[in-house]
Each structure stands twice: as C-alpha cells, then as structure tokens.
Design a protein around this motif. Structure first.
Motif, PDB file in Angstrom:
ATOM      1  N   ASP A  59      44.836 -17.018  34.827  1.00 48.82           N
ATOM      2  CA  ASP A  59      45.766 -15.901  34.907  1.00 48.82           C
ATOM      3  C   ASP A  59      45.920 -15.439  36.367  1.00 48.82           C
ATOM      4  OD1 ASP A  59      47.421 -13.935  33.916  1.00 48.82           O
ATOM      5  OD2 ASP A  59      45.791 -12.485  33.764  1.00 48.82           O
ATOM      6  N   ALA A  60      47.138 -15.165  36.746  1.00 44.16           N
ATOM      7  CA  ALA A  60      47.467 -14.594  38.065  1.00 44.16           C
ATOM      8  C   ALA A  60      47.316 -15.577  39.232  1.00 44.16           C
ATOM      9  CB  ALA A  60      46.643 -13.344  38.345  1.00 44.16           C
ATOM     10  N   GLN A  61      46.964 -16.811  38.965  1.00 42.86           N
ATOM     11  CA  GLN A  61      46.868 -17.788  40.059  1.00 42.86           C
ATOM     12  C   GLN A  61      48.211 -18.488  40.271  1.00 42.86           C
ATOM     13  OE1 GLN A  61      43.693 -20.582  39.264  1.00 42.86           O
ATOM     14  NE2 GLN A  61      42.245 -19.369  40.454  1.00 42.86           N
ATOM     15  N   SER A  62      48.636 -18.564  41.518  1.00 41.89           N
ATOM     16  CA  SER A  62      49.829 -19.337  41.845  1.00 41.89           C
ATOM     17  C   SER A  62      49.503 -20.821  41.702  1.00 41.89           C
ATOM     18  CB  SER A  62      50.262 -19.054  43.285  1.00 41.89           C
ATOM     19  OG  SER A  62      50.491 -17.680  43.467  1.00 41.89           O
ATOM     20  N   VAL A  63      50.473 -21.599  41.247  1.00 36.60           N
ATOM     21  CA  VAL A  63      50.238 -23.026  41.001  1.00 36.60           C
ATOM     22  C   VAL A  63      51.442 -23.853  41.470  1.00 36.60           C
ATOM     23  CG1 VAL A  63      48.602 -22.838  39.085  1.00 36.60           C
ATOM     24  CG2 VAL A  63      51.039 -22.633  38.637  1.00 36.60           C
ATOM     25  N   GLU A  64      51.202 -25.165  41.620  1.00 35.03           N
ATOM     26  CA  GLU A  64      52.246 -26.077  42.105  1.00 35.03           C
ATOM     27  C   GLU A  64      52.293 -27.314  41.210  1.00 35.03           C
ATOM     28  OE1 GLU A  64      54.157 -29.275  44.417  1.00 35.03           O
ATOM     29  OE2 GLU A  64      52.192 -29.242  43.484  1.00 35.03           O
TER      30      GLU A  64
ATOM     31  N   TYR B  34      57.565 -27.795  42.758  1.00 37.31           N
ATOM     32  CA  TYR B  34      57.813 -26.363  42.531  1.00 37.31           C
ATOM     33  C   TYR B  34      56.499 -25.598  42.529  1.00 37.31           C
ATOM     34  CZ  TYR B  34      58.456 -22.684  38.832  1.00 37.31           C
ATOM     35  OH  TYR B  34      58.444 -21.551  38.059  1.00 37.31           O
ATOM     36  N   ALA B  35      56.460 -24.480  43.251  1.00 36.69           N
ATOM     37  CA  ALA B  35      55.291 -23.598  43.215  1.00 36.69           C
ATOM     38  C   ALA B  35      55.749 -22.236  42.699  1.00 36.69           C
ATOM     39  CB  ALA B  35      54.689 -23.445  44.617  1.00 36.69           C
ATOM     40  N   VAL B  36      54.956 -21.655  41.783  1.00 39.14           N
ATOM     41  CA  VAL B  36      55.321 -20.349  41.212  1.00 39.14           C
ATOM     42  C   VAL B  36      54.211 -19.349  41.478  1.00 39.14           C
ATOM     43  CG1 VAL B  36      54.428 -21.004  38.919  1.00 39.14           C
ATOM     44  CG2 VAL B  36      56.086 -19.149  39.108  1.00 39.14           C
ATOM     45  N   SER B  37      54.618 -18.137  41.834  1.00 37.01           N
ATOM     46  CA  SER B  37      53.662 -17.058  42.112  1.00 37.01           C
ATOM     47  C   SER B  37      52.890 -16.689  40.842  1.00 37.01           C
ATOM     48  CB  SER B  37      54.432 -15.839  42.621  1.00 37.01           C
ATOM     49  OG  SER B  37      53.691 -14.660  42.409  1.00 37.01           O
ATOM     50  N   GLY B  38      51.596 -16.401  41.016  1.00 40.35           N
ATOM     51  CA  GLY B  38      50.765 -16.018  39.870  1.00 40.35           C
ATOM     52  C   GLY B  38      51.266 -14.782  39.148  1.00 40.35           C
ATOM     53  N   ASN B  39      51.990 -13.917  39.860  1.00 43.48           N
ATOM     54  CA  ASN B  39      52.513 -12.710  39.220  1.00 43.48           C
ATOM     55  C   ASN B  39      53.711 -13.000  38.323  1.00 43.48           C
ATOM     56  OD1 ASN B  39      50.649 -11.090  40.406  1.00 43.48           O
ATOM     57  ND2 ASN B  39      52.015 -10.230  41.956  1.00 43.48           N
ATOM     58  N   TYR B  40      54.361 -14.114  38.576  1.00 49.57           N
ATOM     59  CA  TYR B  40      55.624 -14.364  37.880  1.00 49.57           C
ATOM     60  C   TYR B  40      55.572 -15.498  36.873  1.00 49.57           C
ATOM     61  CZ  TYR B  40      58.117 -11.017  40.728  1.00 49.57           C
ATOM     62  OH  TYR B  40      58.551  -9.845  41.288  1.00 49.57           O
ATOM     63  N   LYS B  41      54.479 -16.244  36.864  1.00 52.57           N
ATOM     64  CA  LYS B  41      54.461 -17.362  35.907  1.00 52.57           C
ATOM     65  C   LYS B  41      54.404 -16.807  34.491  1.00 52.57           C
ATOM     66  CE  LYS B  41      49.489 -18.371  36.065  1.00 52.57           C
ATOM     67  NZ  LYS B  41      48.474 -19.364  36.407  1.00 52.57           N
ATOM     68  N   GLU B  42      54.980 -17.531  33.590  1.00 53.33           N
ATOM     69  CA  GLU B  42      55.231 -17.033  32.250  1.00 53.33           C
ATOM     70  C   GLU B  42      53.969 -16.595  31.520  1.00 53.33           C
ATOM     71  OE1 GLU B  42      58.723 -18.291  29.279  1.00 53.33           O
ATOM     72  OE2 GLU B  42      57.335 -19.854  29.841  1.00 53.33           O
ATOM     73  N   SER B  43      52.859 -17.274  31.783  1.00 56.62           N
ATOM     74  CA  SER B  43      51.627 -16.983  31.055  1.00 56.62           C
ATOM     75  C   SER B  43      50.849 -15.821  31.668  1.00 56.62           C
ATOM     76  CB  SER B  43      50.746 -18.232  31.041  1.00 56.62           C
ATOM     77  OG  SER B  43      50.457 -18.635  32.365  1.00 56.62           O
ATOM     78  N   SER B  44      51.367 -15.230  32.736  1.00 57.89           N
ATOM     79  CA  SER B  44      50.623 -14.171  33.417  1.00 57.89           C
ATOM     80  C   SER B  44      50.570 -12.890  32.584  1.00 57.89           C
ATOM     81  CB  SER B  44      51.281 -13.861  34.764  1.00 57.89           C
ATOM     82  OG  SER B  44      50.653 -12.758  35.354  1.00 57.89           O
TER      83      SER B  44
ATOM     84  N   GLN C 243      45.479 -15.640  46.100  1.00 60.26           N
ATOM     85  CA  GLN C 243      45.812 -15.144  47.441  1.00 60.26           C
ATOM     86  C   GLN C 243      47.235 -15.531  47.831  1.00 60.26           C
ATOM     87  OE1 GLN C 243      42.829 -16.064  50.464  1.00 60.26           O
ATOM     88  NE2 GLN C 243      41.479 -16.723  48.809  1.00 60.26           N
ATOM     89  N   LEU C 244      47.640 -15.042  48.988  1.00 62.30           N
ATOM     90  CA  LEU C 244      48.939 -15.453  49.509  1.00 62.30           C
ATOM     91  C   LEU C 244      48.886 -16.918  49.918  1.00 62.30           C
ATOM     92  CD1 LEU C 244      49.780 -12.400  51.785  1.00 62.30           C
ATOM     93  CD2 LEU C 244      50.720 -12.916  49.530  1.00 62.30           C
ATOM     94  N   SER C 245      50.013 -17.595  49.803  1.00 59.75           N
ATOM     95  CA  SER C 245      50.123 -18.980  50.275  1.00 59.75           C
ATOM     96  C   SER C 245      51.214 -19.045  51.340  1.00 59.75           C
ATOM     97  CB  SER C 245      50.487 -19.906  49.123  1.00 59.75           C
ATOM     98  OG  SER C 245      49.505 -19.852  48.114  1.00 59.75           O
ATOM     99  N   VAL C 246      51.086 -20.015  52.240  1.00 62.38           N
ATOM    100  CA  VAL C 246      52.066 -20.179  53.318  1.00 62.38           C
ATOM    101  C   VAL C 246      52.675 -21.576  53.239  1.00 62.38           C
ATOM    102  CG1 VAL C 246      52.406 -20.226  55.817  1.00 62.38           C
ATOM    103  CG2 VAL C 246      50.805 -18.595  54.817  1.00 62.38           C
ATOM    104  N   PHE C 247      53.999 -21.648  53.319  1.00 60.92           N
ATOM    105  CA  PHE C 247      54.704 -22.933  53.364  1.00 60.92           C
ATOM    106  C   PHE C 247      55.564 -22.972  54.625  1.00 60.92           C
ATOM    107  CE2 PHE C 247      54.364 -22.003  48.693  1.00 60.92           C
ATOM    108  CZ  PHE C 247      53.382 -22.950  48.429  1.00 60.92           C
ATOM    109  N   ILE C 248      55.919 -24.191  55.035  1.00 60.93           N
ATOM    110  CA  ILE C 248      56.722 -24.319  56.258  1.00 60.93           C
ATOM    111  C   ILE C 248      58.044 -25.027  55.974  1.00 60.93           C
ATOM    112  CG2 ILE C 248      55.602 -26.483  57.002  1.00 60.93           C
ATOM    113  CD1 ILE C 248      55.805 -25.289  59.911  1.00 60.93           C
TER     114      ILE C 248
END
Ligand SMILES: [Ca+2]
Ligand SMILES: [Ca+2]
Length: 347
Positions: free
Chosen positions: A90-95, A118-128, A235-240
């Motif tokens: 729960d609440a973990q961002s995943v890719e 695709y990476a989705v924020s832990g706050n917004y993924k459907e199972s959160s 935590q926050l993730s960083v992409f470039i």
C-alpha cells in the motif's frame, strides 16, 4: 620517335580513366553518405513522431480511466499482456508495463516498436488506501510522488508538492548496449514475458541513466533533491527527460494532479459519502459546489430520517407481533386445558 606518340596518348588516356573513376567513386561516396544521412534523419523524425503520439494516447487513456475510477490509476502490468496486475505494498509507487488492455486501448508502442512503460504514484494507484483530496482553491490536491529533471538536473516538473507528477509514462526505444531483453523461462506475451522476473519485463532493460538520474529506479545520485527512493517506494522518485544522447534514449510524458481535475470533480460531491474531500458546508470553493453540497446535505438528512422512521415502524410492529404471539400461546394453552376438563367432568 614515331613510335612514342601512341604510348604517350595511351598513358594520358589511362590517367584520364583513373581520374574519372576516382571522381565517380567520390561522387557515389558523397551521394551514399548524403542519402544515409537523410535516411537516418527521416528515421529519427518518424520514430519521434510515433513515440510522441503513443505517449499522448497513453496520457489520455489514463486521464479517462481516472475519470471513471474516482481519480485513481491502474496498477502497472507485470508480464506485458496488457492487463494490470496487483502492485505491491500500500502507498508504494511502482513501475511496469503500461496496462493498455485495462485502459481499453491497443498495445501502445514507441517509434522502435517497444511497448510503453509506466510508473504510478503510491497515492494514486487503484489499490491504495489513501483518500484523495481535491484542490479546494486554497490548498492543493493529494500530491503525486514524481519529480522530473531536465538533462542539467534542473527541475522540469515538481518544484513544489502540488506539482509532483502522479504518473510517468516512458517510451523506452531500442535497447542500449548494456540492456538484454531476454524472455527468461516464460513464453512471450504481446509486450513482455510470462516469466515476470525475466529481463524482458525488467525496467532496467528499458529505462536508462543520465546525469546521475536512473529512470529504471527513479533515483538521483546528486544532492539537493527532496528525496529519491528506488522503486517500489513510498518516497519521492526522480526521472529525467532529455534528448537522445549516448546511452540514453528514453522519452517521457507525465500526469500532474491538475490533469485529474475533471476526475476529481466527477467524484465530488455526488458520489462521495461526504460532501466532498476537504470540503464542509463552511468551506466551499465556489457557489456551484456550495449548492451541490447543500443539496446533498439536505438529501442525506432526509434519507437518514426516512431510515429512522422505517426502523421505528418495524420495531413497533415486531413488538406487537411478539405480544400477539405470546397471547396466542397462552390462549391456546387455556383452551386445551378447558377441553381436557370438559372431557373428564362433563363441563
Ligand atoms: Ca498482466
Ligand atoms: Ca531506453
């Protein structure tokens, strides 16, 4: 003397032929080089167009999905069959793979024919279990987890929490030198492999590193960023996002919380148990919302009263039935005794 003249002319002819040959070779070489350059340029233009179109389609599909699913986004696809899979804690961002089938699209591929990641924020993924909060004018909506850098590591998106991306989509393009995309022990799927641990499904086989930012892990090795954790993470993730260079060819698109404004509006206030996330009767962002909230409050009160009246009526009826039954039982017993006595004594 007479015999030397033809020999001299022959040498001149030979020299001329050699020169002509060299000129032709040079011309062919230049033409070939030019054609090759044009060909490569045409390939790059076409590749980038296809990637950009696929990313735009993916963005729109995710926004539509959020609109229909209370502002949440699907978990990624782990095996490349296009169907979203369960996605960690729960609440973990995943890719993972973009779940194109779950989103109702065809497989979306970049300009090199590779399916989108695709990476989705832990706050917004459907199972959160996170309750999403809307932007009510003064505050900001539930933040995402992703910061996007440019190639100089300037923050391109996410300089404040309300701008953090809620999802990032990647066009991976062809593999760079160190990347293997082996099927592992599983059969191939449309995009990946049934073996979920195979290189074919692994982010590191698709997403690249530049200027200390690792797109596969969402990490940044530099100093001064608000935090970056290797996916999956809370935590926050960083992409470039940068131009194709060396061993970097990823192309990115993203969704910010404001891209889900319509989705938020759809879930509030009509579909929520409460008037609206972050709202109360004394905290409305505009007249339309206030009217909608008041209307819902009124309906809620009426529903509550109707429910109570119905329960009171049922309780009253149950009580009466119970009393009747008791009386009926006593009367029946007395009647039986009377009949027995009548038989014995002739009453
Ligand atoms: Ca799947
Ligand atoms: Ca790549």
């Amino acid at each position: 003397m007479i015999a030397r003249a033809p020999i001299h002319r022959s040498k001149v002819k030979q020299s001329g032929a050699v020169l002509l040959m060299l000129t032709l070779i040079l011309a062919l070489s230049i033409s070939s080089s030019l054609l090759s350059g044009f060909g490569h340029k045409a390939y790059v233009v076409k590749r980038d167009q296809v990637s950009t179109t696929a990313l735009a389609q993916a963005r729109q599909a995710l926004i539509s999905y959020a609109y229909l699913n209370e502002a949440t986004l699907p978990c990624p696809d782990a095996d490349g069959d296009g169907l979203s899979d369960s996605c960690g804690n729960d609440a973990q961002s995943v890719e993972g793979w973009l779940p194109w089938q779950t989103l109702g699209t065809k497989p979306l591929r970049d300009g090199d024919g590779v399916c989108l990641r695709y990476a989705v924020s832990g706050n917004y993924k459907e199972s959160s279990s996170i309750t999403l909060e809307a932007d009510t004018g003064g505050g900001f909506p539930t933040e995402g987890h992703f910061i996007i850098h440019d190639e100089n590591n300037n923050i391109r998106l996410g300089s404040s929490a309300d701008q953090y991306a809620v999802a990032t989509i990647f066009a991976p393009l062809k593999n760079i030198s160190s990347q293997s995309r082996d099927l592992g022990s599983g059969a191939g799927t449309t995009c990946g492999s049934r073996d979920t641990t195979a290189d074919k499904n692994n982010a590191k086989s698709y997403l690249d590193t530049l200027a200390g930012v690792n797109n596969a892990l969402g990490t940044f090795s530099g100093v001064g960023v608000a935090g970056s954790g290797a996916l999956p993470t809370e935590q926050l993730s960083v992409f470039i996002q940068a131009d194709h260079q060396g061993d970097f060819n990823d192309v990115l698109a993203w969704l910010s919380p404001t891209d889900l404004t319509d989705a938020y509006n759809e879930v509030e206030p009509e579909d929520d148990d409460e008037c609206a996330p972050g709202q109360s009767e004394n905290n409305h962002s505009d007249n339309a919302n206030e009217q909608a909230c008041n209307k819902k409050d009124k309906k809620d009160k009426k529903d509550k009263k109707d429910k109570k009246d119905k329960k009171d009526k049922k309780d009253k009826k149950d009580k009466k039935d119970k009393k009747d039954k008791k009386n009926s039982g006593l009367g029946g017993w007395l009647w039986t005794v009377w009949n027995v006595l009548w038989g014995w004594f002739g009453f």
